[in-house]
Design an enzyme around this catalytic site. Structure first.
Site, PDB file in Angstrom:
ATOM      1  N   LYS A  51       1.131  -0.745   0.359  1.00  0.00           N
ATOM      2  CA  LYS A  51       0.222   0.207   0.065  1.00  0.00           C
ATOM      3  C   LYS A  51       0.501   0.898   0.135  1.00  0.00           C
ATOM      4  O   LYS A  51       0.396   2.260  -1.133  1.00  0.00           O
ATOM      5  CB  LYS A  51      -0.840   0.086   1.263  1.00  0.00           C
ATOM      6  CG  LYS A  51      -1.916   1.399   1.702  1.00  0.00           C
ATOM      7  CD  LYS A  51      -2.108   1.061   2.430  1.00  0.00           C
ATOM      8  CE  LYS A  51      -1.427   1.347   4.182  1.00  0.00           C
ATOM      9  NZ  LYS A  51      -1.623   1.182   5.031  1.00  0.00           N
ATOM     10  N   GLY A 176     -15.790   4.003   4.971  1.00  0.00           N
ATOM     11  CA  GLY A 176     -15.478   5.455   5.197  1.00  0.00           C
ATOM     12  C   GLY A 176     -13.724   5.356   6.568  1.00  0.00           C
ATOM     13  O   GLY A 176     -13.670   6.453   6.588  1.00  0.00           O
ATOM     14  N   ILE A 179      -8.637   2.137   5.388  1.00  0.00           N
ATOM     15  CA  ILE A 179      -7.864   1.959   3.681  1.00  0.00           C
ATOM     16  C   ILE A 179      -9.417   2.893   2.545  1.00  0.00           C
ATOM     17  O   ILE A 179      -8.576   2.599   2.435  1.00  0.00           O
ATOM     18  CB  ILE A 179      -8.921  -0.190   4.251  1.00  0.00           C
ATOM     19  CG1 ILE A 179      -7.369  -0.413   5.264  1.00  0.00           C
ATOM     20  CG2 ILE A 179      -8.325  -0.750   3.219  1.00  0.00           C
ATOM     21  CD1 ILE A 179      -8.370  -2.038   5.437  1.00  0.00           C
ATOM     22  N   GLU A 182      -6.895   5.906   2.152  1.00  0.00           N
ATOM     23  CA  GLU A 182      -6.193   5.471   1.606  1.00  0.00           C
ATOM     24  C   GLU A 182      -5.718   5.465  -0.248  1.00  0.00           C
ATOM     25  O   GLU A 182      -5.488   5.541  -0.699  1.00  0.00           O
ATOM     26  CB  GLU A 182      -5.390   5.044   2.435  1.00  0.00           C
ATOM     27  CG  GLU A 182      -4.982   5.622   3.740  1.00  0.00           C
ATOM     28  CD  GLU A 182      -4.458   4.115   5.315  1.00  0.00           C
ATOM     29  OE1 GLU A 182      -3.477   4.593   5.553  1.00  0.00           O
ATOM     30  OE2 GLU A 182      -4.255   3.178   4.199  1.00  0.00           O
ATOM     31  N   ARG A 205     -14.137   8.126  11.431  1.00  0.00           N
ATOM     32  CA  ARG A 205     -14.742   8.028  12.549  1.00  0.00           C
ATOM     33  C   ARG A 205     -13.399   7.779  13.218  1.00  0.00           C
ATOM     34  O   ARG A 205     -12.726   6.435  13.142  1.00  0.00           O
ATOM     35  CB  ARG A 205     -15.587   6.600  12.387  1.00  0.00           C
ATOM     36  CG  ARG A 205     -16.768   7.073  13.678  1.00  0.00           C
ATOM     37  CD  ARG A 205     -17.645   6.487  13.729  1.00  0.00           C
ATOM     38  NE  ARG A 205     -17.548   5.164  13.647  1.00  0.00           N
ATOM     39  CZ  ARG A 205     -17.754   3.914  14.201  1.00  0.00           C
ATOM     40  NH1 ARG A 205     -17.551   4.042  15.214  1.00  0.00           N
ATOM     41  NH2 ARG A 205     -17.477   2.803  13.482  1.00  0.00           N
ATOM     42  N   GLY A 295     -14.483  -2.919   7.164  1.00  0.00           N
ATOM     43  CA  GLY A 295     -14.172  -3.772   7.799  1.00  0.00           C
ATOM     44  C   GLY A 295     -13.418  -5.149   7.853  1.00  0.00           C
ATOM     45  O   GLY A 295     -12.936  -5.751   6.797  1.00  0.00           O
ATOM     46  N   GLU A 473       7.041  23.765  12.241  1.00  0.00           N
ATOM     47  CA  GLU A 473       7.446  24.836  13.165  1.00  0.00           C
ATOM     48  C   GLU A 473       6.840  24.904  14.325  1.00  0.00           C
ATOM     49  O   GLU A 473       6.699  25.621  14.969  1.00  0.00           O
ATOM     50  CB  GLU A 473       8.801  25.265  13.212  1.00  0.00           C
ATOM     51  CG  GLU A 473       7.821  26.393  11.316  1.00  0.00           C
ATOM     52  CD  GLU A 473       8.348  27.945  10.713  1.00  0.00           C
ATOM     53  OE1 GLU A 473       9.273  28.642  11.442  1.00  0.00           O
ATOM     54  OE2 GLU A 473       9.394  27.775   9.766  1.00  0.00           O
TER      55      GLU A 473
END
Length: 485
Positions: A51, A176, A179, A182, A205, A295, A473
């Site tokens: 990934k 959502g 995974i 991304e 979430r 999931g 910074e």
């Protein structure tokens, strides 16, 4: 009683391999490990590593545009999934070889087979062999799950994404969590037209609301069609007429320019797409591919664990105590199989703590507090400690937050924004949480995590001299709280 092995590890992922080789190499224990698939597990073979390499690949698309703003004469080209995947497969083969050699060099006996537990001290392999062990360690990880939806088998899950022969032109990602988000960013960056359904009000979430809101905004600005409060109501194989007629003006305008887009996939009955989808909001579309990121579940089914006396909890998670010990004293479990904190470095820590406890005579509970983590969206999010919402429920807090355009992309005329945020206890002045949304936020949060883990106060941050000019910074230059509660 005499046993064949001192330790039998079931699962060749990061946690299991670490526990096996340290127990064998450091203590001289007789150790065996069984792995039914590829060594390296989810992280190395079908998770973190491939990934992240896809993340790297997906970030090159806008570089030509930015380079021109800096005076370089560069043109954007097309992405070759075939070239990338060939090199990716080679790298994963290399890493699997590294894992195998680590075990060999530590004196671990390997079995390329599926293992099940027959009793407190017995393991049976799919080869028909049976072995006894003084201790058994379950490190079987987790697996992606499809939703309970008719025709869900027409979609793919995260394990499948690395094995596609070609990239789809249009994909629907359902979910959502990290995974889903991304891969929405990855595939969008690689030229795929991405639609993402999430049934909730906001993605990611459980993470800080301000941070996840900024990521959602940036994803949308970059071309992901993010549809919140939306799920699949119905899906089926698309008809030839639907495939031919579904290129809408809305879809055609998303993502990369035409010359950089992925070409349509052939589909057909032999593949996972194209798929006709009707959403819970009544929208009907055809996608070349549907990707479920809805999931994961512990990989503990049909292993004989409950029959041996091990207690399984929600979703099949192995129930363990602070020392990773199950209800059967000789059987332990670590990593995603326990569904505690499902992160590779945590599984490795749990494996090390197990060896300390069982083989080195140093009872070591696993510390699951203040674990830094990163979400490799674009921009990335790095986080450690409490979100603003969770901290507010715990005690009175001050929030220090800033959002700005970073120098590099601002010069190129891009609208990207980053965010730095500290959550501070009013009583103790300790930094309870640090949240960064920015390029390379994962690199930054690793170091910030050291300070938060040590219990640094806001004044400790203030006393630290800034490194200028950098994005990071801002973490040590925010002097006044943006809000208190």
């Amino acid at each position: 009683m005499s046993f064949d092995f001192d330790l039998f590890v079931i699962g060749g992922g990061s946690g299991g391999v670490r526990a096996a080789r340290v127990a064998a190499g450091d203590t001289g224990a007789r150790v065996a490990l069984a792995e039914m698939d590829r060594y390296g597990g989810t992280c190395v073979i079908r998770g973190c590593v491939p990934k992240k390499l896809m993340v790297f690949a997906s970030t090159y698309a806008p570089m030509a545009d930015e380079a021109r703003a800096y005076g370089w004469q560069m043109e954007r080209g097309a992405f070759s999934w075939t070239d990338f995947r060939a090199k990716l497969d080679t790298e994963l083969d290399r890493l699997e070889g590294v894992y195998r050699r680590l075990l060999d060099n530590s004196g671990v006996t390997k079995f390329d087979a599926r293992a099940v537990v027959r009793d407190a001290h017995t393991v049976e392999l799919s080869t028909g062999e049976t072995f006894t062990a003084k201790h058994i360690l379950v490190a079987t990880g987790g697996r992606p799950v499809r939703p309970d939806l008719p025709n869900a088998e027409l979609g793919i899950v995260s394990d499948d994404i690395f094995h596609l022969d070609e990239l789809p032109r249009r994909i629907l990602i359902v979910g959502g969590g990290y995974i889903a988000c991304e891969f929405a960013c990855i595939l969008n960056g690689l030229g795929v037209e991405v639609t993402q359904y999430y049934r909730g009000a906001q993605i990611l979430r459980g993470f800080d609301d301000e941070a996840r809101g900024l990521i959602a905004e940036q994803m949308t600005d970059d071309g992901v069609r993010l549809k919140l409060g939306t799920n699949i109501a119905e899906m089926r194989r698309a008809t030839a007429a639907e495939i031919a007629g579904d290129v809408s003006a809305e879809n055609a305008g998303m993502g990369l320019p035409p010359e950089a887009r992925v070409q349509p996939s052939a589909g057909g009955d032999s593949g996972p797409g194209p798929v006709w989808v009707r959403s819970t909001k009544g929208e009907e579309e055809v996608f070349d591919l549907v990707f479920f990121a809805t999931g994961r579940a512990p990989n503990t089914g049909d292993m004989g664990l409950e029959e041996a006396g091990v207690s399984l909890g929600r979703g099949g998670a192995v129930e363990v105590d602070a020392y990773s010990q199950t209800a059967v004293p000789s059987i332990y479990a670590i990593g995603d199989a326990t569904d505690r904190v499902n992160l590779t470095p945590v599984a490795i820590r749990e494996g090390m703590a197990f060896v300390e406890t069982v083989f080195k005579g140093n009872p070591t509970p696993v510390d699951h507090e203040l674990i830094p983590s990163a979400v490799f969206t674009q921009p990335e999010m790095g986080t450690v400690g409490l979100s603003e919402e969770a901290a507010r429920e715990q005690e009175p807090i001050e929030v220090y937050s800033t959002s700005f355009k970073p120098m590099q992309t601002a010069f190129a005329g891009r609208p990207d924004r980053v965010m730095m945020k500290l959550i501070v206890s009013q009583a103790s002045r300790k930094v309870l949480g640090c949240h960064i949304v920015a390029p390379d936020a994962g690199e930054m949060i690793q170091l910030a995590g050291v300070a938060v883990k040590m219990g640094a106060t806001k004044e400790d941050f203030d006393r630290t001299v800034a490194v200028h000019p950098t994005m990071s910074e801002e973490i040590v230059t925010m002097k006044s709280p943006t809000r208190s509660s």
